[in-house]
Each structure stands twice: as structure tokens, then as C-alpha cells.
Enzyme design. Structure first.
Site, PDB file in Angstrom:
ATOM      1  N   SER A  84       0.772  -1.125   0.064  1.00  0.00           N
ATOM      2  CA  SER A  84      -0.169   0.268  -0.091  1.00  0.00           C
ATOM      3  C   SER A  84       0.990   1.058  -0.124  1.00  0.00           C
ATOM      4  O   SER A  84       2.161   0.955   0.438  1.00  0.00           O
ATOM      5  CB  SER A  84      -0.790  -0.166   1.258  1.00  0.00           C
ATOM      6  OG  SER A  84      -1.515   1.277   1.538  1.00  0.00           O
TER       7      SER A  84
ATOM      8  N   TYR B  24      -1.280  -0.611  10.646  1.00  0.00           N
ATOM      9  CA  TYR B  24      -1.334  -1.135   9.044  1.00  0.00           C
ATOM     10  C   TYR B  24       0.038  -0.713   8.486  1.00  0.00           C
ATOM     11  O   TYR B  24       0.561  -1.561   7.804  1.00  0.00           O
ATOM     12  CB  TYR B  24      -2.642  -0.083   8.468  1.00  0.00           C
ATOM     13  CG  TYR B  24      -2.909  -0.545   7.168  1.00  0.00           C
ATOM     14  CD1 TYR B  24      -3.380  -1.856   6.757  1.00  0.00           C
ATOM     15  CD2 TYR B  24      -2.575   0.385   5.966  1.00  0.00           C
ATOM     16  CE1 TYR B  24      -3.587  -2.020   5.494  1.00  0.00           C
ATOM     17  CE2 TYR B  24      -3.186   0.214   4.631  1.00  0.00           C
ATOM     18  CZ  TYR B  24      -3.432  -1.145   4.287  1.00  0.00           C
ATOM     19  OH  TYR B  24      -3.525  -1.344   3.008  1.00  0.00           O
TER      20      TYR B  24
END
Ligand SMILES: NC(=O)c1ccc[n+]([C@@H]2O[C@H](COP(=O)([O-])OP(=O)(O)OC[C@H]3O[C@@H](n4cnc5c(N)ncnc54)[C@H](OP(=O)(O)O)[C@@H]3O)[C@@H](O)[C@H]2O)c1
Length: 263
Positions: free
Chosen positions: A132, A145
Site C-alpha cells: 500500500s 497498518y
């Protein structure tokens, strides 16, 4: 490696990006194995694509081992499954931190660990790891995350170097905000005006390019976001200040509220 006629295991195939990736690879002639926890969603997609299904909870090490053992001859691994793990660190339980690490980081590492040696022995294969832009640019509300996605980036780059010359490629993909389907779309977050998004099909196209052209890293985001991630790598304090002034904390709170149910 051309995907036509090759076998590919796609994890997270029941989710927004996984479905788009599966459709793209199937349309190029790959033979697919679809994985996720929601067997009903996987079965529906599998019957559309002529694929097979192997449901597995990737937070469970035995399930990951079973998934790998059942697919030792797979040519392409797309380690795409992930949970959003958004929110400030103090809002997590230890169990939630563990689950994020297990699903987002340990499972891709275990799958690669189990499958790469077989690919090397055959002299061909490819491993795609879905990171990501949060794996390049940290921000408030993404400590857990980002830890998993930065970890995947490091794992991908190092493994790629280890496998250089074996015929097995390793790629990391870095999506920004993806509209229409997936964890960002599901969260209903209102981005600041002018923040661009990409579609799941762009991620699918990048995944195909990563495999067929053996790319090490591909960002899937509008140019401004890619630039922001690059600046974050060079001048992290400057990037953090700009993000804060652009309302980063408010956006982080929206992500936390919209993605709590996926922890
Ligand atoms: N969407 C975006 O904007 C965006 C941006 C950057 C990166 N990404 C990354 O792209 C990947 C796919 O995300 P998405 O947007 O498609 O999210 P999504 O729609 O929420 O799908 C997540 C997928 O991961 C699977 N998964 C979650 N927990 C699992 C577990 N314990 N065991 C097995 N599978 C599990 C889900 O399957 P089940 O629910 O069936 O278990 C689902 O298929 C993720 O790694 C994510 O971090 C997405």
C-alpha cells in the site's frame, strides 16, 4: 512470465481488489485458485471464472500451511489478502495487533517461504505482495497498518534480491485510495477535494504488468499521491507536517470509524 496457461493462487479473492485481479488474470488465460474466508463469495466468482476455491483463515498458521501444501505446484502467488487495521495505536487490543500482523505480514511470508523453493526448483515463478502507499508513507492512524505494509515492502525487495537469477520474480504493489470496491470504498471516507483515486482494475492491470514484466515495485495512484509518498521517503518530517495541515487527523478518524468492523 506470461500468465496464459499458468496456475495462480490469489488470496483475498473475495475482496474488492482480489476479485478484479482474479478477473484480469483469468481473462489472460491463467488457471486460478481463489482463497479467502467467505467460501460463498469465492464459489460464485469461481464458477464465473472456471476457477477452484480453497477457503482459509490466514490468521491461523495451520490453515496457511494447508493452503501452501495443497498448492505446491502453483506458478504465481498473489498475496493480496489484508485487513485495514486503521486507527490510533491505543485503540487496538493486543489481539487486534496480532491479527493484523498475522494476516497482512506473516501469512504472505509463510506462503512465499513454502512456495518459492518449488518455483526455484522449476526455474520459473512469480510472487506478488500487495502492500500500500501506507507502506511507503506513514500517517497518523495507520501505525499498525503501516507496520505491516512497510514490512511487506522490505520483505519483497529483499526476497527479490535473494531470488535474482533463479527465474522467480518478486513484486510489490502499492495502491493509493481505490474507489468502487474494496476496503477504502467500504469505509465511506470523504477525502479532501482534489485527492485522486484509482479503480480496482488499475491494480489488476499493475499486477499483470508486475508478473509479465518482472517489475520490482509499482505504485497505483495519481501522480500527486505518488509524489507525496516519494517526498515522505526523502523528507519524512516535511511530509508529516503537510499531511497534518491538510487535515490528516480528521481523515484518520474517518478511516478508524469506517473500518473498525474489519479488525
Ligand atoms: N482498497 C484500497 O484502497 C487499498 C489500498 C492500498 C492497499 N490495499 C490492499 O489491497 C489488499 C486487498 O484489499 P481490498 O481493498 O480488496 O480489501 P477488502 O475488500 O476488505 O478485501 C480483503 C480481502 O482479504 C481477505 N481477508 C481478510 N482477513 C482474512 C483472514 N483472516 N484470512 C483470509 N483472508 C482474509 C478477505 O477475505 P474474507 O473476507 O473472505 O476472509 C478479502 O478477500 C489488502 O492487502 C489491502 O491492504 C487496498
Amino acid at each position: 512470465m506470461k500468465v496464459a496457461g499458468r496456475s495462480a493462487l490469489v488470496t483475498g479473492a473475495s475482496g474488492g481488489l482480489g476479485q478484479a485481479i482474479a478477473r484480469r488474470l483469468a481473462s489472460c488465460g491463467a488457471k486460478l485458485v481463489l482463497s479467502g474466508r467467505r467460501a460463498d463469495v469465492l464459489e460464485e466468482l469461481a464458477s464465473e471464472l472456471g476457477a477452484t476455491v480453497f477457503a482459509a483463515d490466514l490468521s491461523d498458521a495451520d490453515s496457511v500451511r494447508e493452503l501452501a501444501a495443497a498448492h505446491e505446484d502453483i506458478d504465481i502467488l498473489i498475496a493480496n489478502a489484508g485487513l485495514p487495521a486503521s486507527g490510533r495505536l491505543e485503540s487496538f487490543t493486543e489481539e487486534q495487533i496480532d491479527r493484523a500482523l498475522l494476516v497482512n505480514l506473516r501469512a504472505p511470508m509463510m506462503l512465499a517461504h513454502a512456495l518459492a523453493p518449488k518455483m526455484v526448483a522449476r526455474g520459473a515463478g512469480h510472487i506478488v505482495l500487495m502492500s500500500s502507499l501506507s507502506g511507503k508513507a506513514p500517517a497518523a492512524g495507520s501505525s499498525v497498518y503501516s507496520a505491516t505494509k512497510f514490512g511487506l515492502r522490505g520483505f519483497a525487495g529483499a526476497l527479490r534480491a535473494e531470488l535474482h537469477g533463479t527465474g522467480v520474480g518478486v513484486s510489490a504493489i502499492f495502491p493509493g485510495f481505490i474507489r468502487d470496491a474494496g476496503m477504502f470504498e467500504d469505509a465511506n471516507v470523504k477525502l479532501p477535494r482534489g485527492t485522486g483515486t484509482k479503480a480496482p482494475e488499475h491494480v489488476a492491470k499493475a499486477t499483470l504488468r508486475a508478473i509479465e514484466q518482472n517489475k520490482g515495485e509499482i505504485d497505483v495512484a495519481p501522480i500527486a499521491l505518488k509524489l507525496g509518498a516519494t517526498i515522505s521517503g526523502i523528507a519524512p518530517e516535511l511530509a508529516a507536517t503537510v499531511t497534518r495541515k491538510a487535515g490528516g487527523d480528521e481523515i484518520a478518524a474517518q478511516f478508524e470509524a469506517g473500518q473498525l468492523d474489519k479488525r
